[in-house]
Design a protein around this motif. Structure first.
Motif, PDB file in Angstrom:
ATOM      1  N   ARG A   1       1.000  -1.133   0.103  1.00  0.00           N
ATOM      2  CA  ARG A   1      -0.120   0.092   0.113  1.00  0.00           C
ATOM      3  C   ARG A   1       0.939   1.315   0.033  1.00  0.00           C
ATOM      4  O   ARG A   1       1.924   1.392   0.898  1.00  0.00           O
ATOM      5  CB  ARG A   1      -0.814   0.169   1.138  1.00  0.00           C
ATOM      6  N   LEU A   2       0.399   2.177  -0.629  1.00  0.00           N
ATOM      7  CA  LEU A   2       1.281   3.483  -0.729  1.00  0.00           C
ATOM      8  C   LEU A   2       1.074   4.368   0.342  1.00  0.00           C
ATOM      9  O   LEU A   2       0.013   5.473   0.251  1.00  0.00           O
ATOM     10  CB  LEU A   2       0.961   4.062  -2.147  1.00  0.00           C
ATOM     11  N   VAL A   3       1.508   3.993   1.680  1.00  0.00           N
ATOM     12  CA  VAL A   3       1.052   4.517   2.898  1.00  0.00           C
ATOM     13  C   VAL A   3       2.618   4.903   3.280  1.00  0.00           C
ATOM     14  O   VAL A   3       3.622   4.327   3.019  1.00  0.00           O
ATOM     15  CB  VAL A   3       0.223   3.831   3.712  1.00  0.00           C
ATOM     16  N   PRO A   4       2.616   5.798   4.388  1.00  0.00           N
ATOM     17  CA  PRO A   4       3.865   6.342   5.041  1.00  0.00           C
ATOM     18  C   PRO A   4       4.705   5.290   5.645  1.00  0.00           C
ATOM     19  O   PRO A   4       5.831   4.985   5.686  1.00  0.00           O
ATOM     20  CB  PRO A   4       3.470   7.196   6.033  1.00  0.00           C
ATOM     21  N   ALA A   5       3.864   4.171   6.308  1.00  0.00           N
ATOM     22  CA  ALA A   5       4.531   2.872   7.056  1.00  0.00           C
ATOM     23  C   ALA A   5       5.380   2.072   6.125  1.00  0.00           C
ATOM     24  O   ALA A   5       6.304   1.416   6.359  1.00  0.00           O
ATOM     25  CB  ALA A   5       3.233   2.053   7.519  1.00  0.00           C
ATOM     26  N   LYS A   6       5.180   2.151   4.737  1.00  0.00           N
ATOM     27  CA  LYS A   6       5.877   1.347   3.981  1.00  0.00           C
ATOM     28  C   LYS A   6       7.296   1.708   3.344  1.00  0.00           C
ATOM     29  O   LYS A   6       8.133   1.345   2.800  1.00  0.00           O
ATOM     30  CB  LYS A   6       5.149   1.036   2.553  1.00  0.00           C
ATOM     31  N   GLY A   7       7.287   3.094   3.772  1.00  0.00           N
ATOM     32  CA  GLY A   7       8.695   3.973   3.375  1.00  0.00           C
ATOM     33  C   GLY A   7       9.086   3.991   1.900  1.00  0.00           C
ATOM     34  O   GLY A   7      10.361   4.034   1.753  1.00  0.00           O
ATOM     35  N   PHE A   8       8.310   4.031   1.074  1.00  0.00           N
ATOM     36  CA  PHE A   8       8.506   4.074  -0.300  1.00  0.00           C
ATOM     37  C   PHE A   8       8.965   5.465  -0.731  1.00  0.00           C
ATOM     38  O   PHE A   8      10.031   5.575  -1.712  1.00  0.00           O
ATOM     39  CB  PHE A   8       7.416   3.965  -1.374  1.00  0.00           C
ATOM     40  N   ASP A   9       9.097   6.471  -0.012  1.00  0.00           N
ATOM     41  CA  ASP A   9       9.738   7.582  -0.130  1.00  0.00           C
ATOM     42  C   ASP A   9      11.151   7.684   0.059  1.00  0.00           C
ATOM     43  O   ASP A   9      11.938   7.769  -0.752  1.00  0.00           O
ATOM     44  CB  ASP A   9       9.437   8.798   0.742  1.00  0.00           C
TER      45      ASP A   9
ATOM     46  N   ALA B   1      20.077   0.718 -12.246  1.00  0.00           N
ATOM     47  CA  ALA B   1      19.181   0.173 -11.755  1.00  0.00           C
ATOM     48  C   ALA B   1      17.727   0.482 -12.176  1.00  0.00           C
ATOM     49  O   ALA B   1      17.484   1.695 -12.351  1.00  0.00           O
ATOM     50  CB  ALA B   1      19.114  -0.503 -10.522  1.00  0.00           C
ATOM     51  N   THR B   2      16.647  -0.537 -12.146  1.00  0.00           N
ATOM     52  CA  THR B   2      15.031   0.245 -12.419  1.00  0.00           C
ATOM     53  C   THR B   2      14.425  -0.491 -11.192  1.00  0.00           C
ATOM     54  O   THR B   2      14.683  -1.669 -10.914  1.00  0.00           O
ATOM     55  CB  THR B   2      14.788  -0.213 -13.751  1.00  0.00           C
ATOM     56  N   LEU B   3      13.540   0.171 -10.781  1.00  0.00           N
ATOM     57  CA  LEU B   3      12.372  -0.210  -9.749  1.00  0.00           C
ATOM     58  C   LEU B   3      10.966   0.034 -10.097  1.00  0.00           C
ATOM     59  O   LEU B   3      10.646   0.792 -10.741  1.00  0.00           O
ATOM     60  CB  LEU B   3      12.768   0.261  -8.646  1.00  0.00           C
ATOM     61  N   THR B   4      10.117  -1.259  -9.995  1.00  0.00           N
ATOM     62  CA  THR B   4       8.856  -1.090 -10.364  1.00  0.00           C
ATOM     63  C   THR B   4       8.106  -1.433  -8.878  1.00  0.00           C
ATOM     64  O   THR B   4       8.236  -2.482  -8.046  1.00  0.00           O
ATOM     65  CB  THR B   4       8.125  -2.083 -11.174  1.00  0.00           C
ATOM     66  N   ILE B   5       7.163  -0.460  -8.447  1.00  0.00           N
ATOM     67  CA  ILE B   5       6.397  -0.497  -7.190  1.00  0.00           C
ATOM     68  C   ILE B   5       4.947  -0.948  -7.599  1.00  0.00           C
ATOM     69  O   ILE B   5       4.396  -0.194  -8.269  1.00  0.00           O
ATOM     70  CB  ILE B   5       6.499   0.633  -6.462  1.00  0.00           C
ATOM     71  N   HIS B   6       4.388  -2.101  -7.051  1.00  0.00           N
ATOM     72  CA  HIS B   6       3.407  -2.418  -7.269  1.00  0.00           C
ATOM     73  C   HIS B   6       2.485  -2.175  -6.091  1.00  0.00           C
ATOM     74  O   HIS B   6       2.831  -2.505  -5.022  1.00  0.00           O
ATOM     75  CB  HIS B   6       3.175  -4.121  -7.585  1.00  0.00           C
ATOM     76  N   GLY B   7       1.148  -1.519  -6.135  1.00  0.00           N
ATOM     77  CA  GLY B   7       0.207  -1.083  -5.037  1.00  0.00           C
ATOM     78  C   GLY B   7      -0.162   0.210  -5.388  1.00  0.00           C
ATOM     79  O   GLY B   7       0.222   0.898  -6.126  1.00  0.00           O
ATOM     80  N   ASP B   8      -1.446   0.529  -4.631  1.00  0.00           N
ATOM     81  CA  ASP B   8      -1.941   1.805  -4.661  1.00  0.00           C
ATOM     82  C   ASP B   8      -2.259   2.372  -3.239  1.00  0.00           C
ATOM     83  O   ASP B   8      -1.971   1.655  -2.331  1.00  0.00           O
ATOM     84  CB  ASP B   8      -3.178   1.781  -5.445  1.00  0.00           C
ATOM     85  N   GLY B   9      -2.605   3.640  -3.223  1.00  0.00           N
ATOM     86  CA  GLY B   9      -2.791   4.218  -1.840  1.00  0.00           C
ATOM     87  C   GLY B   9      -2.889   5.635  -1.917  1.00  0.00           C
ATOM     88  O   GLY B   9      -2.615   6.423  -3.014  1.00  0.00           O
TER      89      GLY B   9
ATOM     90  N   PRO C   1      14.720   6.227 -11.182  1.00  0.00           N
ATOM     91  CA  PRO C   1      14.198   5.134 -12.282  1.00  0.00           C
ATOM     92  C   PRO C   1      13.059   4.140 -11.699  1.00  0.00           C
ATOM     93  O   PRO C   1      13.394   3.136 -11.545  1.00  0.00           O
ATOM     94  CB  PRO C   1      15.490   4.405 -12.600  1.00  0.00           C
ATOM     95  N   VAL C   2      12.056   4.792 -11.439  1.00  0.00           N
ATOM     96  CA  VAL C   2      11.097   4.018 -10.761  1.00  0.00           C
ATOM     97  C   VAL C   2       9.710   4.146 -11.209  1.00  0.00           C
ATOM     98  O   VAL C   2       9.499   5.293 -11.681  1.00  0.00           O
ATOM     99  CB  VAL C   2      10.954   4.745  -8.972  1.00  0.00           C
ATOM    100  N   THR C   3       9.021   3.230 -11.514  1.00  0.00           N
ATOM    101  CA  THR C   3       7.539   3.011 -12.148  1.00  0.00           C
ATOM    102  C   THR C   3       6.596   2.652 -10.985  1.00  0.00           C
ATOM    103  O   THR C   3       6.864   1.882 -10.241  1.00  0.00           O
ATOM    104  CB  THR C   3       7.643   2.311 -12.970  1.00  0.00           C
ATOM    105  N   LEU C   4       5.413   3.440 -10.815  1.00  0.00           N
ATOM    106  CA  LEU C   4       4.403   3.111  -9.985  1.00  0.00           C
ATOM    107  C   LEU C   4       3.257   2.374 -10.829  1.00  0.00           C
ATOM    108  O   LEU C   4       2.758   2.882 -11.868  1.00  0.00           O
ATOM    109  CB  LEU C   4       3.771   4.442  -9.560  1.00  0.00           C
ATOM    110  N   ALA C   5       3.460   0.949 -10.672  1.00  0.00           N
ATOM    111  CA  ALA C   5       2.554   0.146 -11.623  1.00  0.00           C
ATOM    112  C   ALA C   5       1.141   0.082 -11.015  1.00  0.00           C
ATOM    113  O   ALA C   5       0.302  -0.562 -11.981  1.00  0.00           O
ATOM    114  CB  ALA C   5       3.011  -1.192 -11.361  1.00  0.00           C
ATOM    115  N   GLY C   6       0.660   0.530  -9.908  1.00  0.00           N
ATOM    116  CA  GLY C   6      -0.489   0.522  -9.410  1.00  0.00           C
ATOM    117  C   GLY C   6      -1.057  -0.743  -8.951  1.00  0.00           C
ATOM    118  O   GLY C   6      -0.060  -1.916  -8.608  1.00  0.00           O
ATOM    119  N   HIS C   7      -2.186  -1.251  -8.674  1.00  0.00           N
ATOM    120  CA  HIS C   7      -2.402  -2.334  -7.916  1.00  0.00           C
ATOM    121  C   HIS C   7      -2.302  -3.703  -8.829  1.00  0.00           C
ATOM    122  O   HIS C   7      -2.733  -3.433 -10.257  1.00  0.00           O
ATOM    123  CB  HIS C   7      -3.959  -2.434  -7.593  1.00  0.00           C
ATOM    124  N   THR C   8      -1.785  -4.695  -8.640  1.00  0.00           N
ATOM    125  CA  THR C   8      -1.652  -6.014  -9.407  1.00  0.00           C
ATOM    126  C   THR C   8      -2.228  -7.086  -8.897  1.00  0.00           C
ATOM    127  O   THR C   8      -1.902  -7.574  -8.000  1.00  0.00           O
ATOM    128  CB  THR C   8      -0.149  -6.023  -9.875  1.00  0.00           C
TER     129      THR C   8
END
Length: 344
Positions: free
Chosen positions: A182-190, A202-210, A226-233
Motif C-alpha cells: 500500500r502506498l502509505v507512510p509505513a511502507k517507506g517508499f519515499d 538499476a530500475t524499480l517497479t512498485i506494485h500497489g496503490d494508496g 528510475p522508478v515506475t508506479l504500476a498500481g494494484h496488480t
C-alpha cells in the motif's frame, strides 16, 4: 457447525485482508460456515472470496456507532465466533455489547502502532482495556506475542502460499528491482525512491496503490529516479519471479506476506528491520536486511547486492525452505484448531 464472522473495514489490498480471504476460503465447510462483515463493501480482494462466503455490510459512517452495528449483525446472522482484523475493527469488535466470543489480531507490535496514532496514550489505554474482552489474540510472529500481555496469545503463521514452493528457477543476472505494498507512510517508499536515485543502471517497479500515489509520483520526478508506479496488480507472482531483487523499505511491518511470496518465487529479498521481516530473515542466510529510513545505506546495500550475483543467489535455497512454512493449509489448520477450542 461453527458460524464464524471475519470483521474488516474493507477488502482493499493488504496483508490483514489477504489473511482473512485465505482463511475464509480454506476453512473446512464440514465444520465452519464463514461470513465476512465489512464496514464498507469495497476493495480489490472482494472477487477473491469464495462464492459461498456471504459478505455483510455493517453500514454507517460514524465510528462510535460501529460496536452496536457489529453486535446487531452478529446476532442477526447467529454467529458463534468473531475474528477482527486491523486496529480500528479490533477495538470496535471488543467494544460491541455482545456475548459472542471474539478473537482479535495484531499484525504489528501495539507500541509501534500506537506511536503513529493521533493520540498514542489514549490508544494504548483503550487497547489494553478492551483486550480483556478478547478470548484470544492471534499474531503472526513470536516477537509480537512477546509484546502483548494476554492470557491467550496464539502465534499462527500467515496463510501466504497456496502450495509449497516449486523447484528453484534459474538464477537471474539483471538489475531489475520490484517492491509491493500500500502506498502509505509505513511502507517507506519515499526512502526507497531516494535510494534508487543513487543506484546507477538499476530500475524499480512498485506494485500497489494508496493515498500517497501522487506524492510519490512527484518525488520520482523531482529525484529523476528510475522508478515506475504500476498500481494494484491482481497477480503479483509473475512480477516477483521476473525481478532480480525484491526490496521492502517499511518503517513498520508486522510480518510481510509479499516477502514470503518473493522468496517462494526464488527472488532474493532485501528488507528493512521494521519489526516483522527480521523474525524470519537471517541476514546473508535466506535474505538480506537493512536499517529503515536511511536512503544512502539502503542504496549502498542494493548496489552491493546487484554487483555480487553469487552472494545474492546463495540465499535462494534457504529462502525457499523458509517460505514453505507459510502455506495456506498449515496456517488454516492452526487457526481452525484455535476456533474449535474456543467455540466448542
Amino acid at each position: 457447525m461453527i458460524r464464524i464472522a471475519f470483521l474488516l473495514p474493507h477488502l482493499r489490498a493488504g496483508g490483514a485482508e489477504r489473511v482473512v480471504v485465505n482463511w475464509a476460503n480454506a476453512l473446512d465447510r464440514a465444520d465452519f460456515a464463514p461470513v465476512v462483515m465489512l464496514g464498507r463493501v469495497e476493495g480489490d480482494f472482494l472477487p477473491l472470496l469464495a462464492p459461498d462466503v456471504p459478505v455483510i455490510a455493517l453500514g454507517g459512517r460514524r465510528a462510535l456507532t460501529r460496536p452496536w452495528r457489529i453486535a446487531r449483525a452478529l446476532a442477526a446472522h447467529r454467529i458463534d465466533l468473531a475474528y477482527a482484523a486491523t486496529s480500528a475493527m479490533n477495538l470496535a469488535s471488543l467494544a460491541a455489547p455482545t456475548r459472542v466470543p471474539r478473537i482479535v489480531s495484531e499484525h504489528t507490535p501495539p507500541d509501534a502502532f500506537a506511536r503513529e496514532a493521533k493520540w498514542p496514550f489514549a490508544r494504548r489505554l483503550a487497547t489494553a482495556a478492551l483486550h480483556r474482552h478478547a478470548v484470544a489474540i492471534a499474531v503472526p510472529t513470536p516477537a509480537i506475542a512477546q509484546a502483548i500481555r494476554h492470557a491467550r496469545v496464539a502465534v499462527i503463521p500467515n496463510p501466504v502460499l497456496a502450495d509449497a514452493p516449486a523447484p528453484l528457477p534459474p538464477a537471474k543476472y539483471g538489475r531489475r528491482l520490484v517492491a509491493a505494498g500500500r502506498l502509505v507512510p509505513a511502507k517507506g517508499f519515499d526512502t526507497l525512491i531516494d535510494a534508487m536515485a543513487l543506484v546507477p543502471g538499476a530500475t524499480l517497479t512498485i506494485h500497489g496503490d494508496g493515498p500517497l500515489r501522487r506524492d510519490l509520483a512527484r518525488r520520482i520526478a523531482d529525484r529523476q529516479a528510475p522508478v515506475t508506479l504500476a498500481g494494484h496488480t491482481a497477480h503479483l507472482a509473475p512480477a516477483l519471479a521476473d525481478a532480480d531483487l525484491f526490496v521492502s523499505s517499511s518503517r513498520r511491518e508486522g510480518f510481510g506476506n509479499v516477502l514470503i511470496e518473493a522468496m517462494a518465487q526464488g527472488t532474493p529479498v532485501l528488507a528493512t528491520r521494521a519489526g516483522g521481516p527480521e523474525t524470519f530473515i537471517d541476514d546473508g542466510v535466506n535474505g538480506f536486511l537493512a536499517d529503515p529510513d536511511d536512503a544512502a545505506a539502503l542504496a549502498a546495500r542494493i548496489a552491493a547486492l546487484l554487483a555480487d550475483a553469487p552472494r545474492r543467489h546463495a540465499v535462494r535455497a534457504a529462502a525457499r525452505v523458509t517460505a514453505a512454512r507459510y502455506t495456506i493449509g498449515t496456517s488454516t489448520a492452526q487457526f481452525a484448531a484455535l476456533a474449535r477450542a474456543i467455540a466448542g
